[in-house]
Design a protein around this motif. Sequence first.
Motif, PDB file in Angstrom:
ATOM      1  N   THR A 186       0.825  -1.201   0.000  1.00 48.12           N
ATOM      2  CA  THR A 186       0.000   0.000   0.000  1.00 48.12           C
ATOM      3  C   THR A 186       0.860   1.252   0.000  1.00 48.12           C
ATOM      4  O   THR A 186       0.633   2.174  -0.793  1.00 48.12           O
ATOM      5  CB  THR A 186      -0.949   0.001   1.215  1.00 48.12           C
ATOM      6  N   LEU A 187       1.854   1.308   0.870  1.00 42.81           N
ATOM      7  CA  LEU A 187       2.701   2.499   0.944  1.00 42.81           C
ATOM      8  C   LEU A 187       3.610   2.617  -0.274  1.00 42.81           C
ATOM      9  O   LEU A 187       3.900   3.726  -0.729  1.00 42.81           O
ATOM     10  CB  LEU A 187       3.474   2.516   2.257  1.00 42.81           C
ATOM     11  N   GLN A 188       4.055   1.492  -0.844  1.00 38.34           N
ATOM     12  CA  GLN A 188       4.832   1.557  -2.080  1.00 38.34           C
ATOM     13  C   GLN A 188       3.963   2.071  -3.226  1.00 38.34           C
ATOM     14  O   GLN A 188       4.413   2.863  -4.053  1.00 38.34           O
ATOM     15  CB  GLN A 188       5.419   0.190  -2.435  1.00 38.34           C
ATOM     16  N   ALA A 189       2.699   1.644  -3.280  1.00 34.41           N
ATOM     17  CA  ALA A 189       1.775   2.136  -4.307  1.00 34.41           C
ATOM     18  C   ALA A 189       1.558   3.637  -4.150  1.00 34.41           C
ATOM     19  O   ALA A 189       1.501   4.377  -5.142  1.00 34.41           O
ATOM     20  CB  ALA A 189       0.445   1.385  -4.233  1.00 34.41           C
ATOM     21  N   LEU A 190       1.457   4.108  -2.906  1.00 33.70           N
ATOM     22  CA  LEU A 190       1.319   5.545  -2.658  1.00 33.70           C
ATOM     23  C   LEU A 190       2.564   6.284  -3.128  1.00 33.70           C
ATOM     24  O   LEU A 190       2.468   7.307  -3.815  1.00 33.70           O
ATOM     25  CB  LEU A 190       1.068   5.801  -1.168  1.00 33.70           C
ATOM     26  N   LYS A 191       3.720   5.782  -2.783  1.00 33.21           N
ATOM     27  CA  LYS A 191       4.996   6.400  -3.193  1.00 33.21           C
ATOM     28  C   LYS A 191       5.076   6.505  -4.715  1.00 33.21           C
ATOM     29  O   LYS A 191       5.396   7.565  -5.260  1.00 33.21           O
ATOM     30  CB  LYS A 191       6.155   5.569  -2.643  1.00 33.21           C
ATOM     31  N   THR A 192       4.743   5.424  -5.398  1.00 34.59           N
ATOM     32  CA  THR A 192       4.794   5.397  -6.863  1.00 34.59           C
ATOM     33  C   THR A 192       3.815   6.409  -7.462  1.00 34.59           C
ATOM     34  O   THR A 192       4.173   7.175  -8.366  1.00 34.59           O
ATOM     35  CB  THR A 192       4.493   3.981  -7.379  1.00 34.59           C
ATOM     36  N   GLY A 216       4.558  13.986  -9.598  1.00 36.15           N
ATOM     37  CA  GLY A 216       5.510  15.057  -9.353  1.00 36.15           C
ATOM     38  C   GLY A 216       5.635  15.436  -7.889  1.00 36.15           C
ATOM     39  O   GLY A 216       5.929  16.592  -7.563  1.00 36.15           O
ATOM     40  N   SER A 217       5.454  14.477  -6.998  1.00 37.21           N
ATOM     41  CA  SER A 217       5.584  14.739  -5.568  1.00 37.21           C
ATOM     42  C   SER A 217       6.392  13.604  -4.946  1.00 37.21           C
ATOM     43  O   SER A 217       7.175  12.960  -5.632  1.00 37.21           O
ATOM     44  CB  SER A 217       4.193  14.854  -4.923  1.00 37.21           C
ATOM     45  N   GLY A 218       6.214  13.371  -3.678  1.00 33.06           N
ATOM     46  CA  GLY A 218       6.935  12.294  -3.014  1.00 33.06           C
ATOM     47  C   GLY A 218       6.441  12.115  -1.591  1.00 33.06           C
ATOM     48  O   GLY A 218       5.648  12.911  -1.080  1.00 33.06           O
ATOM     49  N   MET A 219       6.922  11.076  -0.955  1.00 33.85           N
ATOM     50  CA  MET A 219       6.496  10.772   0.409  1.00 33.85           C
ATOM     51  C   MET A 219       6.886  11.881   1.391  1.00 33.85           C
ATOM     52  O   MET A 219       6.179  12.111   2.369  1.00 33.85           O
ATOM     53  CB  MET A 219       7.082   9.434   0.857  1.00 33.85           C
ATOM     54  N   ASP A 220       7.968  12.581   1.116  1.00 28.17           N
ATOM     55  CA  ASP A 220       8.392  13.672   1.993  1.00 28.17           C
ATOM     56  C   ASP A 220       7.504  14.904   1.860  1.00 28.17           C
ATOM     57  O   ASP A 220       7.650  15.866   2.601  1.00 28.17           O
ATOM     58  CB  ASP A 220       9.852  14.038   1.730  1.00 28.17           C
ATOM     59  N   ARG A 221       6.549  14.869   0.926  1.00 25.59           N
ATOM     60  CA  ARG A 221       5.623  15.980   0.692  1.00 25.59           C
ATOM     61  C   ARG A 221       4.217  15.667   1.222  1.00 25.59           C
ATOM     62  O   ARG A 221       3.306  16.462   1.055  1.00 25.59           O
ATOM     63  CB  ARG A 221       5.550  16.294  -0.800  1.00 25.59           C
ATOM     64  N   VAL A 222       4.041  14.495   1.861  1.00 20.65           N
ATOM     65  CA  VAL A 222       2.728  14.125   2.396  1.00 20.65           C
ATOM     66  C   VAL A 222       2.432  14.979   3.622  1.00 20.65           C
ATOM     67  O   VAL A 222       3.224  15.045   4.561  1.00 20.65           O
ATOM     68  CB  VAL A 222       2.668  12.613   2.739  1.00 20.65           C
ATOM     69  N   LEU A 223       1.258  15.623   3.591  1.00 20.05           N
ATOM     70  CA  LEU A 223       0.813  16.473   4.688  1.00 20.05           C
ATOM     71  C   LEU A 223      -0.077  15.705   5.657  1.00 20.05           C
ATOM     72  O   LEU A 223      -0.007  15.912   6.868  1.00 20.05           O
ATOM     73  CB  LEU A 223       0.021  17.665   4.143  1.00 20.05           C
ATOM     74  N   HIS A 224      -0.939  14.847   5.104  1.00 20.56           N
ATOM     75  CA  HIS A 224      -1.914  14.133   5.927  1.00 20.56           C
ATOM     76  C   HIS A 224      -2.134  12.742   5.357  1.00 20.56           C
ATOM     77  O   HIS A 224      -2.170  12.556   4.140  1.00 20.56           O
ATOM     78  CB  HIS A 224      -3.243  14.890   5.950  1.00 20.56           C
ATOM     79  N   LEU A 225      -2.274  11.778   6.256  1.00 17.93           N
ATOM     80  CA  LEU A 225      -2.514  10.390   5.875  1.00 17.93           C
ATOM     81  C   LEU A 225      -3.649   9.853   6.737  1.00 17.93           C
ATOM     82  O   LEU A 225      -3.617   9.993   7.956  1.00 17.93           O
ATOM     83  CB  LEU A 225      -1.240   9.568   6.111  1.00 17.93           C
ATOM     84  N   THR A 226      -4.663   9.279   6.097  1.00 16.19           N
ATOM     85  CA  THR A 226      -5.708   8.559   6.815  1.00 16.19           C
ATOM     86  C   THR A 226      -5.503   7.084   6.533  1.00 16.19           C
ATOM     87  O   THR A 226      -5.416   6.680   5.365  1.00 16.19           O
ATOM     88  CB  THR A 226      -7.119   8.995   6.380  1.00 16.19           C
TER      89      THR A 226
END
Length: 126
Positions: free
Chosen positions: A53-59, A65-75
């Motif tokens: 799931t998290l790898q799919a989100l990263k991809t 044009g973003s990345g995991m270091d740009r995630v503001l909120h996660l549910t």
Amino acid sequence: MANHDIDFLPDPDPESISSDVAGFGGLLVSTQIPTRADGSLELGDIVEQSECTLQALKTALEKAGSGMDRVLHLTIYLTDMADRAAFNEVYQRFFSKPWPVRAAVGVAALAVPGMRVEVTAMAARV
């Protein structure tokens, strides 16, 4: 009516009725399930499902044009809140300080029998 100010990146699955990522201005939104790189579902244990799931989100975020270091909120949606600790171990491999704002929600079921985790993220564009 078309939303010319909103971008929708299609899900790679041609049968999907959900966009992979939606964007408005500098904000991106994505919901991901435990999908392997080949598009099949991972329905193993919570660690395997969390990793997929998290790898799919990263991809998806990187394609937008973003990345995991740009995630503001996660549910995080979990079918068993006892899985939260195992999810958190995987989560810490994908995220680091400063941690995104997040919420974990216990749900009775997800869309596919055997699916134990799903995430929705809001991220900033690069």
